[in-house]
Scaffold this active site. Structure first.
Site, PDB file in Angstrom:
ATOM      1  N   LYS A  75      48.819  21.423 -52.713  1.00  0.00           N
ATOM      2  CA  LYS A  75      47.700  20.470 -52.611  1.00  0.00           C
ATOM      3  C   LYS A  75      48.154  19.067 -53.004  1.00  0.00           C
ATOM      4  O   LYS A  75      47.872  18.094 -52.304  1.00  0.00           O
ATOM      5  CB  LYS A  75      46.541  20.928 -53.503  1.00  0.00           C
ATOM      6  N   GLN A 127      41.901  24.206 -60.661  1.00  0.00           N
ATOM      7  CA  GLN A 127      42.477  25.401 -60.030  1.00  0.00           C
ATOM      8  C   GLN A 127      41.987  26.658 -60.748  1.00  0.00           C
ATOM      9  O   GLN A 127      42.089  26.762 -61.970  1.00  0.00           O
ATOM     10  CB  GLN A 127      44.017  25.313 -60.068  1.00  0.00           C
ATOM     11  N   ASP A 186      35.874  20.909 -53.998  1.00  0.00           N
ATOM     12  CA  ASP A 186      36.013  22.341 -53.715  1.00  0.00           C
ATOM     13  C   ASP A 186      34.694  22.935 -53.205  1.00  0.00           C
ATOM     14  O   ASP A 186      34.676  24.028 -52.642  1.00  0.00           O
ATOM     15  CB  ASP A 186      36.438  23.094 -54.990  1.00  0.00           C
TER      16      ASP A 186
END
Ligand code: NAD
Length: 302
Positions: free
Chosen positions: A54, A98, A121
């Site tokens: 990412k 994460q 997200d």
């Protein structure tokens, strides 16, 4: 006849090219670029590998890219404070924590602490609620379901009126995807079945599917004779089934028996090289869109 492979790498590359142009345009117009912070707690190898991909992509696109790596014993209060800092930072338009987090940290509390306007997200309840409402209300689509929807649309898969079967009901993939495919509009209008670990006769449900999406985390769960001839199969599963001593990398397998399934399906995604790259591309797209909204608002053009 062998199925057409839906190439997530090529598709994501095209998407990222478009985003690169958008970053240049934002820089030109506002003198600013999209800002993304990735927060990694601990050193779980899979998480490290996801975060690295990412951040590398964000860097390549010319984002203002910040990495916050913290030890696994960070306290929940410290993590919440870190998120608070980036909620208030005008140069950051996207905050990514994460998952999974260590057991002593309440994942829900952490996800809820992210400003919904920076929740790239798409896991915050405000954004999931808006996703359920659909249409103009949608701010951030969760990245993996968004990547899958994008792949289906870009591959010309007919969803309107199609039987779509989603296997797996996680909050990050199956559940939101089942809603998105059933919404009114392009990339939607399917009749959706959400199957899971308590589904009776999973094979029978899969056999009805014009579009079958599998996100169960069980290697080779779906067999070739569960697939309707000509159906589109999207394999979300990423299972570490071994370790390659030569490359030093994990050997990955999906949730579908790919070699046999490709002889029956019409279109199919590989693992790796299918959904994974598209998930990252959608994270970048969410960040660019977020930056655009923030910068327009700051400049009084919202
Ligand atoms: P999860 O691991 O949280 O849950 C699995 C889901 O599958 C559950 O809802 C369960 O009910 C269902 N399930 C499990 N075994 C089943 C069975 N035998 N029959 C029917 N249903 C069953 O789900 P997740 O987080 O969505 O992850 C699923 C898989 O997708 C994992 O392999 C994960 O690594 C992968 N994944 C990939 C990406 C990507 O970008 N490529 C993103 C997220 C998840």
């Amino acid at each position: 006849m062998s199925a057409t492979i839906i190439d997530g790498v090529a598709m994501s590359r095209a998407l990222l090219e478009g985003l690169r142009a958008e970053v240049a345009e934002l820089r030109e117009h506002y003198g600013k670029v999209p800002g993304l912070v990735t927060i990694l707690v601990g050193e779980d190898p899979a998480s490290v590998s996801y975060v690295t991909r990412k951040t590398r992509t964000a860097h390549e696109l010319g984002f203002h890219e910040v990495q916050e790596n913290r030890p696994a014993d960070i306290s929940e209060a410290e993590l919440l404070a870190l998120i608070g800092r980036y909620n208030a930072d005008p140069d950051i338009h996207g905050i990514l924590v994460q998952l999974p987090l260590p057991k002593h940290i309440d994942e829900t509390r952490v996800l809820h602490a992210i400003d919904p306007k920076k929740d790239v997200d798409g896991f915050h309840p405000v954004n999931l609620g808006n996703l359920l409402i659909g249409g103009e209300a949608v701010t951030f689509r969760p990245c993996t379901p968004a990547g899958i929807q994008e792949m289906l649309v870009r591959s010309g898969v007919e969803l309107d009126g199609a039987e779509a079967v989603v296997v797996g009901r996680s909050n990050i993939v199956g559940k939101p995807l089942s809603v998105m495919l059933g919404q009114k509009g392009p990339g939607g209008n399917a009749t959706v079945t959400l199957a899971h670990s308590h589904t009776r006769d999973l094979a029978a449900h899969c056999r009805r599917a014009d579009v079958l999406i599998v996100a169960a985390g069980v290697p080779k769960l779906v067999k070739a004779d569960w697939i309707k001839p000509g159906a589109t199969v999207i394999d979300v599963g990423v299972n570490r089934v071994g370790f390659n001593e030569t490359t030093g990398k994990a050997i990955l397998a999906g949730d579908v028996d790919f070699a046999a399934a490709r002889e029956v399906a019409g279109k199919i995604t590989p693992v790796p090289g299918g959904v994974g790259p598209m998930t990252i591309a959608m994270l970048m797209q969410n960040t660019v869109r977020s930056a655009r909204r923030h910068l327009a608002a700051e400049n009084g053009k919202a």
